[in-house]
Scaffold this active site. Structure first.
Site, PDB file in Angstrom:
ATOM      1  N   THR A 108      59.604   4.319  28.791  1.00 31.38           N
ATOM      2  CA  THR A 108      59.168   5.498  27.958  1.00 31.38           C
ATOM      3  C   THR A 108      58.346   6.153  29.509  1.00 31.38           C
ATOM      4  O   THR A 108      58.188   7.861  29.647  1.00 31.38           O
ATOM      5  CB  THR A 108      58.617   4.954  27.012  1.00 31.38           C
ATOM      6  OG1 THR A 108      58.928   4.104  26.367  1.00 31.38           O
ATOM      7  CG2 THR A 108      57.528   6.081  26.428  1.00 31.38           C
ATOM      8  N   CYS A 140      64.536   1.610  18.313  1.00 29.01           N
ATOM      9  CA  CYS A 140      62.903   2.310  18.596  1.00 29.01           C
ATOM     10  C   CYS A 140      63.158   2.963  17.485  1.00 29.01           C
ATOM     11  O   CYS A 140      61.970   3.973  16.890  1.00 29.01           O
ATOM     12  CB  CYS A 140      63.271   3.519  20.146  1.00 29.01           C
ATOM     13  SG  CYS A 140      63.370   2.674  21.499  1.00 29.01           S
TER      14      CYS A 140
HETATM   15  N1  PLP Z   1      65.172   5.641  27.165  1.00 32.14           N
HETATM   16  C1  PLP Z   1      66.233   5.488  26.429  1.00 32.14           C
HETATM   17  C2  PLP Z   1      67.690   6.340  26.462  1.00 32.14           C
HETATM   18  C3  PLP Z   1      66.169   4.253  25.621  1.00 32.14           C
HETATM   19  O1  PLP Z   1      67.144   3.436  25.680  1.00 32.14           O
HETATM   20  C4  PLP Z   1      65.025   4.058  25.590  1.00 32.14           C
HETATM   21  C5  PLP Z   1      64.832   2.075  25.317  1.00 32.14           C
HETATM   22  O2  PLP Z   1      65.030   1.609  23.975  1.00 32.14           O
HETATM   23  C6  PLP Z   1      64.066   4.241  26.577  1.00 32.14           C
HETATM   24  C7  PLP Z   1      64.210   5.216  27.010  1.00 32.14           C
HETATM   25  C8  PLP Z   1      61.975   3.303  26.216  1.00 32.14           C
HETATM   26  O3  PLP Z   1      62.350   2.805  27.593  1.00 32.14           O
HETATM   27  P1  PLP Z   1      61.326   1.517  26.885  1.00 32.14           P
HETATM   28  O4  PLP Z   1      61.698  -0.053  26.367  1.00 32.14           O
HETATM   29  O5  PLP Z   1      61.627   0.744  29.353  1.00 32.14           O
HETATM   30  O6  PLP Z   1      59.936   1.935  27.471  1.00 32.14           O
END
Ligand code: PLP
Length: 388
Positions: free
Chosen positions: A73, A328
């Site tokens: 993120t 998410c």
């Molecule tokens: N981008 C994508 C495509 C994801 O699937 C995710 C998490 O599910 C993220 C970004 C976010 O990553 P993080 O969990 O390391 O913040």
């Protein structure tokens, strides 16, 4: 109840025991701050440097092109805000896939509130973007194009290299969120032709809370986090050395077995998809059948769209962990998925999907267990829906 069959690797993956051993080794022996000049500090610096080289190698980058962050993120936010967040970004234009993760769409919404103009490009019904559609959305003011490498809901892999060729020469930067793709199939930032690429360790059996942004040499970014100037001033903060040791180890392990593991998972995934479609007449696969991540399947069940959460909970009761949509968006449970809506699903249908995702420790028996349990669970829900 039997031990949980974990089929939610797109949400997060179990830490590989070898990664845990590497992290434990560091935690038990090292205590230096990589910025300190004494011997302990130098050891910590060496550990961070080694992790950087390992993560860089996973995506064909140079070590000095990797900026460590605290998550995928944060890497996405750095790519977007680092390019556009400065005063003066008002009037700038961004082209983005409508199916991006909230880690891209939410910062863009905040930038839009400050005057950045955003064009969302939709994929076809199979979840794939057309490079020509992305190129057609470019304007003279376009500063950034952001297209994910693989989608977290459908698992569909996007034609990023073709998109890079289609937008080449315009001058806009190209960012790809490779959080779901990295460590799943070979990725090379030069072959892809991207300027920035986001990664996250916990999606390929590394620790949670550790990420990175590849930033091609010559691409200038404004930092989000300022302070002591770590990460070449792009991400200040004392490094999470143990986490980075784990990230580096996970990158080496993923890279070592990449081709063989991808083949193994494709075979397992195809058994899963064929089995579900054969056993459950109302089931359909969401997203292109072949252009998908090795271990990723996403299903809809005609007539059961409103029951996705219930389906997930019943499977959980049976000891099987899967996801409805993406972890998410689980907090907005029940609402239509922006990914499925962008693919052209109507709002009712877009409410229900079941994501089943495999990982390094998934075995035939896990898939067989799901195939044994799922038909009965789906059948148990059908009478509920027929009274509507
Ligand atoms: N981008 C994508 C495509 C994801 O699937 C995710 C998490 O599910 C993220 C970004 C976010 O990553 P993080 O969990 O390391 O913040």
């Amino acid at each position: 109840m039997a031990a949980t069959v974990y089929l939610d690797h797109a949400a997060t993956t179990p830490l590989d025991p070898r990664v845990l051993a590497a992290m434990r080794g560091w935690l038990e022996s090292g205590c230096g701050n990589p910025s300190s000049l004494h011997a302990s500090g130098r050891l910590a610096r060496a550990a961070v440097d080694e992790a950087r080289a390992r993560v860089a190698a996973l995506v064909g980058a140079e070590p000095d092109e990797i900026v460590f962050t605290a998550s995928g993120t944060e890497a996405d936010n750095l790519a977007l805000w680092g390019t556009l967040g400065e005063a003066g970004a008002a009037g700038a234009h961004v082209v983005v896939a409508a199916i991006e993760h909230p880690a891209v769409l939410e910062p863009l919404a905040a930038l839009a509130a400050r005057g950045v103009e955003v064009t969302e490009v939709r994929p076809g019904p199979d979840g794939t973007l057309e490079p020509g559609d992305v190129a057609a959305a470019l304007r003279p003011a376009t500063r950034l194009v952001s297209v994910m490498t693989a989608n977290n809901v459908t698992g569909v892999v996007q034609p990023v290299a073709a998109i890079a060729r289609a937008v080449a020469g315009h001058g806009a930067r190209l960012h790809t969120d490779a959080v779901q793709a990295a460590g799943k199939f070979p990725l090379d930032v030069r072959a892809l032709g991207v300027d920035m690429l986001s990664l996250s360790a916990h999606k390929f059996h590394g620790p949670q809370g550790v990420g990175a942004l590849f930033v091609r040499r010559g691409v200038a970014l404004t930092p989000l986090v300022r302070g002591g100037g770590q990460e070449r001033g792009l991400r200040s903060a004392t490094e999470n050395v143990a986490g980075l040791v784990g990230f580096g180890c996970a990158a080496v392990l993923a890279q070592a077995g990449l081709a063989a593991e991808a083949c193994r998972l494709v075979a397992l995934r195809d058994r899963l998809i064929d089995g579900v479609l054969a056993a459950i007449p109302c089931a359909y696969l969401i997203g292109d059948r072949w252009r998908r991540l090795p271990g990723h399947a996403c299903f809809g069940f005609a007539g059961l769209e409103g029951e996705a959460i219930k389906l997930q909970l019943l499977l959980d009761e049976a000891g099987i962990a899967v996801s409805s949509g993406s972890a998410c968006s689980a907090r907005h449970a029940g609402g239509p998925s922006h990914v499925l809506t962008a693919m052209g699903f109507d709002p009712i249908t877009a409410r229900g999907s079941l994501r089943v995702t495999l990982g390094r420790f998934s075995v035939d028996a896990d898939v067989e267990r799901l195939l044994h349990v799922l038909p009965g669970v789906v059948a148990s829900l059908r009478p509920l829906t027929s009274f509507r």
